[in-house]
Design an enzyme around this catalytic site. Structure first.
Site, PDB file in Angstrom:
ATOM      1  N   GLY A  28       3.096   2.621  10.568  1.00  8.01           N
ATOM      2  CA  GLY A  28       3.795   3.855  10.615  1.00  8.01           C
ATOM      3  C   GLY A  28       4.758   4.023  11.899  1.00  8.01           C
ATOM      4  O   GLY A  28       5.377   5.049  11.920  1.00  8.01           O
ATOM      5  N   GLU A  51      -6.696   4.558   7.876  1.00 11.23           N
ATOM      6  CA  GLU A  51      -6.498   5.950   7.505  1.00 11.23           C
ATOM      7  C   GLU A  51      -7.698   6.432   6.849  1.00 11.23           C
ATOM      8  O   GLU A  51      -8.209   7.778   7.275  1.00 11.23           O
ATOM      9  CB  GLU A  51      -5.324   6.168   6.708  1.00 11.23           C
ATOM     10  CG  GLU A  51      -3.989   5.923   7.529  1.00 11.23           C
ATOM     11  CD  GLU A  51      -2.727   5.535   6.884  1.00 11.23           C
ATOM     12  OE1 GLU A  51      -2.878   5.483   5.523  1.00 11.23           O
ATOM     13  OE2 GLU A  51      -2.060   5.051   7.427  1.00 11.23           O
ATOM     14  N   ASN A  64       0.899  -1.270  -0.050  1.00  8.67           N
ATOM     15  CA  ASN A  64      -0.106   0.262  -0.079  1.00  8.67           C
ATOM     16  C   ASN A  64       0.911   1.167   0.089  1.00  8.67           C
ATOM     17  O   ASN A  64       1.651   1.366   0.861  1.00  8.67           O
ATOM     18  CB  ASN A  64      -0.849  -0.046   1.340  1.00  8.67           C
ATOM     19  CG  ASN A  64      -1.598   1.333   1.447  1.00  8.67           C
ATOM     20  OD1 ASN A  64      -1.708   2.018   0.345  1.00  8.67           O
ATOM     21  ND2 ASN A  64      -2.453   1.348   2.713  1.00  8.67           N
ATOM     22  N   TRP A  65       1.082   1.880  -1.132  1.00 15.16           N
ATOM     23  CA  TRP A  65       2.114   2.893  -1.157  1.00 15.16           C
ATOM     24  C   TRP A  65       1.528   4.435  -0.580  1.00 15.16           C
ATOM     25  O   TRP A  65       2.198   5.148  -0.404  1.00 15.16           O
ATOM     26  CB  TRP A  65       2.197   3.254  -2.618  1.00 15.16           C
ATOM     27  CG  TRP A  65       2.607   2.053  -3.400  1.00 15.16           C
ATOM     28  CD1 TRP A  65       3.228   0.720  -3.191  1.00 15.16           C
ATOM     29  CD2 TRP A  65       3.437   2.144  -4.917  1.00 15.16           C
ATOM     30  NE1 TRP A  65       3.620   0.117  -4.019  1.00 15.16           N
ATOM     31  CE2 TRP A  65       3.935   0.917  -5.053  1.00 15.16           C
ATOM     32  CE3 TRP A  65       3.300   3.122  -5.972  1.00 15.16           C
ATOM     33  CZ2 TRP A  65       4.411   0.536  -6.442  1.00 15.16           C
ATOM     34  CZ3 TRP A  65       3.910   2.800  -7.039  1.00 15.16           C
ATOM     35  CH2 TRP A  65       4.345   1.649  -7.329  1.00 15.16           C
ATOM     36  N   GLY A 100       3.146  -0.955   4.224  1.00 16.06           N
ATOM     37  CA  GLY A 100       3.339   0.396   3.880  1.00 16.06           C
ATOM     38  C   GLY A 100       4.566   0.980   3.558  1.00 16.06           C
ATOM     39  O   GLY A 100       5.232   0.745   2.468  1.00 16.06           O
ATOM     40  N   GLY A 101       5.323   1.611   4.434  1.00 16.00           N
ATOM     41  CA  GLY A 101       6.643   1.986   4.369  1.00 16.00           C
ATOM     42  C   GLY A 101       7.772   1.011   3.453  1.00 16.00           C
ATOM     43  O   GLY A 101       8.290   1.651   2.459  1.00 16.00           O
ATOM     44  N   SER A 157       3.980  -1.681  10.248  1.00 17.26           N
ATOM     45  CA  SER A 157       5.450  -1.919  10.819  1.00 17.26           C
ATOM     46  C   SER A 157       6.312  -3.106  10.270  1.00 17.26           C
ATOM     47  O   SER A 157       7.244  -3.843  10.764  1.00 17.26           O
ATOM     48  CB  SER A 157       5.912  -1.400  11.995  1.00 17.26           C
ATOM     49  OG  SER A 157       5.457   0.011  12.016  1.00 17.26           O
ATOM     50  N   GLU A 188      -4.821  -4.704  10.546  1.00 14.41           N
ATOM     51  CA  GLU A 188      -3.882  -3.803  10.828  1.00 14.41           C
ATOM     52  C   GLU A 188      -3.873  -2.871  12.196  1.00 14.41           C
ATOM     53  O   GLU A 188      -4.740  -2.192  12.255  1.00 14.41           O
ATOM     54  CB  GLU A 188      -3.700  -2.792   9.687  1.00 14.41           C
ATOM     55  CG  GLU A 188      -3.414  -3.399   8.449  1.00 14.41           C
ATOM     56  CD  GLU A 188      -3.042  -2.304   7.488  1.00 14.41           C
ATOM     57  OE1 GLU A 188      -2.008  -2.293   6.702  1.00 14.41           O
ATOM     58  OE2 GLU A 188      -3.541  -1.444   7.328  1.00 14.41           O
TER      59      GLU A 188
END
Ligand code: 13P
Length: 250
Positions: free
Chosen positions: A174, A98, A9-10, A234-235, A213, A168
């Site tokens: 994050g 989010e 997921n960018w 994510g990251g 994470s 999640e």
């Protein structure tokens, strides 16, 4: 056998040229990824066509991060499930924390999005997860159960079979703080049992991903758990080496 999945997921990151460079890097390293692992990238809407072109002929699937809760019409700024399908998207992330937190997405909105995604042949990646204060109050099972019941319990078994679930915990997104493999396994098993209470044996076929994470160093331990079928990243999905490193963790 449940499908093993590593999905990226960018979020709102990269310019189009950077996104294309990123997938070129991922595709060039696909030989290192076991053939039974499905990789999915979910770039921003603006990148979908270019990234989709760069993925053609590869084993990497394309997804989006959201879709509209209306089929078409005067909804300025929205992107419909049918539009995503027409750009060769296979997956769509729905209910990310989010979106729930910053854009007020409720189960009602998500039921509409889920129905439209499925009608248009997209496979939803449905996200659930509790906030820090909810976990500290011991309410995480209750919260996750409600997120499942209010949306996924409205599906037919045929529709449910198309869905991927992602757990999640909001406190791990994050933050660099990952759920321990035992914490994650406990709630993944609970999610599967909740699905089984409605859908019976089908629950054994549903892929349940962990997100928060996740990185190459902790993915092997997480993915070795019985009810963890992969990750929503994510990251670490923004670097080809890290994303591939996670996909090699099974
Ligand atoms: P991070 O991997 O950056 O914690 O993000 C997880 C996530 O929200 C994926 O959807």
């Amino acid at each position: 056998m449940r499908q093993k999945i590593v999905a990226g997921n960018w979020k709102m990151n990269t310019l189009v040229c950077e996104g294309v460079e990123l997938v070129n890097g991922i595709v060039s390293k696909m030989g290192e990824v076991p053939s039974d692992v499905r990789l999915i990238v979910c770039p921003p809407f603006t990148h979908i066509v270019s990234v989709g072109d760069a993925l053609k002929g590869s084993r990497v699937s394309l997804g989006a991060q959201n879709c509209a809760n209306q089929p078409k019409g005067a909804f300025t700024g929205e992107v419909s499930a049918a539009m995503l399908k027409s750009c060769c998207c296979e997956y769509v992330i729905l209910g990310h924390s989010e979106r729930r937190e910053y854009y007020g997405e409720t189960s009602e909105t998500l039921n509409a999005k889920m129905a439209l995604a499925l009608e248009n042949g997209l496979k939803p990646i449905y996200c659930v997860g509790e906030k820090l204060e909810e976990r500290e109050a011991g309410k995480h099972f209750e919260i996750v159960k409600a997120q499942i019941e209010e949306v996924l319990f409205n599906l037919t078994p045929e529709q449910m079979a198309q869905v991927v679930v992602a757990y999640e915990p909001v406190w791990a997104i994050g933050t660099g703080k990952t759920a321990t493999s035992a914490q994650a396994q406990e709630i993944h098993a609970f999610i599967r049992a909740t699905l089984a209470s409605k859908f019976g044996e089908l629950a054994e076929e549903i892929s349940i991903l962990y997100g928060g994470s996740c990185k190459p160093s902790n993915a092997p331990e997480l993915f070795s758990q019985k009810d963890i079928d992969g990750g929503l990243i994510g990251g670490a999905a923004l670097k080809a080496d890290d994303f591939i490193g996670i996909a090699k963790s099974y």
